[in-house]
Design a protein around this motif. Sequence first.
Motif, PDB file in Angstrom:
ATOM      1  N   ASN A 149       0.846  -1.193   0.000  1.00 40.52           N
ATOM      2  CA  ASN A 149       0.000   0.000   0.000  1.00 40.52           C
ATOM      3  C   ASN A 149       0.885   1.249   0.000  1.00 40.52           C
ATOM      4  OD1 ASN A 149      -2.182   1.707   0.256  1.00 40.52           O
ATOM      5  ND2 ASN A 149      -2.340   1.447   2.483  1.00 40.52           N
ATOM      6  N   VAL A 170      -7.563  -2.253  -6.757  1.00 39.13           N
ATOM      7  CA  VAL A 170      -7.781  -1.032  -5.973  1.00 39.13           C
ATOM      8  C   VAL A 170      -9.269  -0.892  -5.638  1.00 39.13           C
ATOM      9  CG1 VAL A 170      -7.547   1.488  -5.991  1.00 39.13           C
ATOM     10  CG2 VAL A 170      -5.762   0.070  -6.997  1.00 39.13           C
ATOM     11  N   SER A 176     -10.178  -3.243  -2.863  1.00 37.13           N
ATOM     12  CA  SER A 176      -9.693  -2.797  -1.550  1.00 37.13           C
ATOM     13  C   SER A 176     -10.639  -1.728  -0.980  1.00 37.13           C
ATOM     14  CB  SER A 176      -8.265  -2.254  -1.657  1.00 37.13           C
ATOM     15  OG  SER A 176      -8.240  -1.018  -2.344  1.00 37.13           O
ATOM     16  N   LYS A 177     -11.224  -0.910  -1.860  1.00 38.85           N
ATOM     17  CA  LYS A 177     -12.168   0.122  -1.397  1.00 38.85           C
ATOM     18  C   LYS A 177     -13.470  -0.521  -0.947  1.00 38.85           C
ATOM     19  CE  LYS A 177     -10.297   3.952  -4.027  1.00 38.85           C
ATOM     20  NZ  LYS A 177     -10.286   4.558  -5.351  1.00 38.85           N
ATOM     21  N   ASN A 220     -13.336  -1.706   2.423  1.00 42.31           N
ATOM     22  CA  ASN A 220     -13.054  -0.624   3.391  1.00 42.31           C
ATOM     23  C   ASN A 220     -11.623  -0.581   3.887  1.00 42.31           C
ATOM     24  OD1 ASN A 220     -15.632   0.390   3.285  1.00 42.31           O
ATOM     25  ND2 ASN A 220     -16.359  -1.019   4.884  1.00 42.31           N
ATOM     26  N   THR A 221     -10.691  -1.128   3.067  1.00 42.34           N
ATOM     27  CA  THR A 221      -9.270  -1.026   3.396  1.00 42.34           C
ATOM     28  C   THR A 221      -8.557  -0.521   2.134  1.00 42.34           C
ATOM     29  OG1 THR A 221      -9.139  -3.383   2.844  1.00 42.34           O
ATOM     30  CG2 THR A 221      -9.130  -2.809   5.191  1.00 42.34           C
ATOM     31  N   PRO A 222      -8.814   0.752   1.770  1.00 42.66           N
ATOM     32  CA  PRO A 222      -8.361   1.230   0.461  1.00 42.66           C
ATOM     33  C   PRO A 222      -6.844   1.231   0.265  1.00 42.66           C
ATOM     34  CG  PRO A 222      -9.163   3.044   1.812  1.00 42.66           C
ATOM     35  CD  PRO A 222      -9.510   1.786   2.543  1.00 42.66           C
ATOM     36  N   GLN A 240      -3.687   2.834  -1.674  1.00 41.10           N
ATOM     37  CA  GLN A 240      -3.422   4.190  -2.181  1.00 41.10           C
ATOM     38  C   GLN A 240      -3.598   4.335  -3.677  1.00 41.10           C
ATOM     39  OE1 GLN A 240       0.084   6.350  -1.056  1.00 41.10           O
ATOM     40  NE2 GLN A 240       0.410   5.004   0.677  1.00 41.10           N
TER      41      GLN A 240
END
Length: 245
Positions: free
Chosen positions: A14, A71, A74-75, A78-80, A82
């Motif tokens: 990340n 990506v 990951s959003k 809820n663990t986005p 970068q």
Amino acid sequence: MKNTVNVLGIEFINKNFNEVIEILKNNIQSNKKSFVVTANPEIAMFAYEHPDYNAIVQLADMVVPDGIGIVMASKILNTPIQERVAGFDLTVRLLELGNEHKWRIYLLGGKEETNKKAVANIASRYPQLQIVGSHHGYFDWKEGIVTEEIQAAKPDIVFVALGYPRQEEWIVENLPRFSKGLFMGVGGSIDVLAGEVKRAPQFFRRLNLEWFYRLLKQPTRWRRMLALPQFLVQIFKIKLSDKTN
Ligand code: UDP
């Protein structure tokens, strides 16, 4: 901020593109051996469904999120992460840095002609870079010729373009025999470096539609691209099960 984010059981780095490059550069300059996987949703899905391949990916020193799908996932979880770090962009930046610092590189993979064209293009574009060896990607692994060549040449970077899962399998099988170097599976990047496949124009890339451009250009890939919706279905299943817990 977490250094890695877990998506479908894979720990993705990340960090932004420049930070990733900085880490790789430090590894190279301190002769630290490393194994990097550039994983898109197709690869993540394949690893999810194939425990043997998953075990190989788990051995990587770094897995980068190569594809907007990772990506997005990951959003959703809820663990986005970068940002997306595209394998092709990493390859190009490493070649530029290699040119600046006169690094030694080895190019493995692709058809014989493709490999030759890629070597010629790299040599003319990055004249200070030392191409210490190259080999097409259709060889007998058991013979060990390629491994011996790399052992003797001691490259700083070995780009391995055998397509997944073969490139990562080859790296893990052979890595113990090398003393240094960054080993990275670069899949179809060699076709682009050879000038045989064009990268998506800026317009598609900016809209995160590189995958769509590829689908238009190489419609035979559509079956492989079904991995993307399957991947998203898995992500939503995980999200829903998290909520009910
Ligand atoms: N390739 C290779 N040896 C093999 C299989 C594939 O060198 O045994 C090469 C192939 O010629 C192509 C590259 O690997 O240049 C990427 O192949 P593909 O598009 O299947 O992989 P992906 O982009 O999905 O990683």
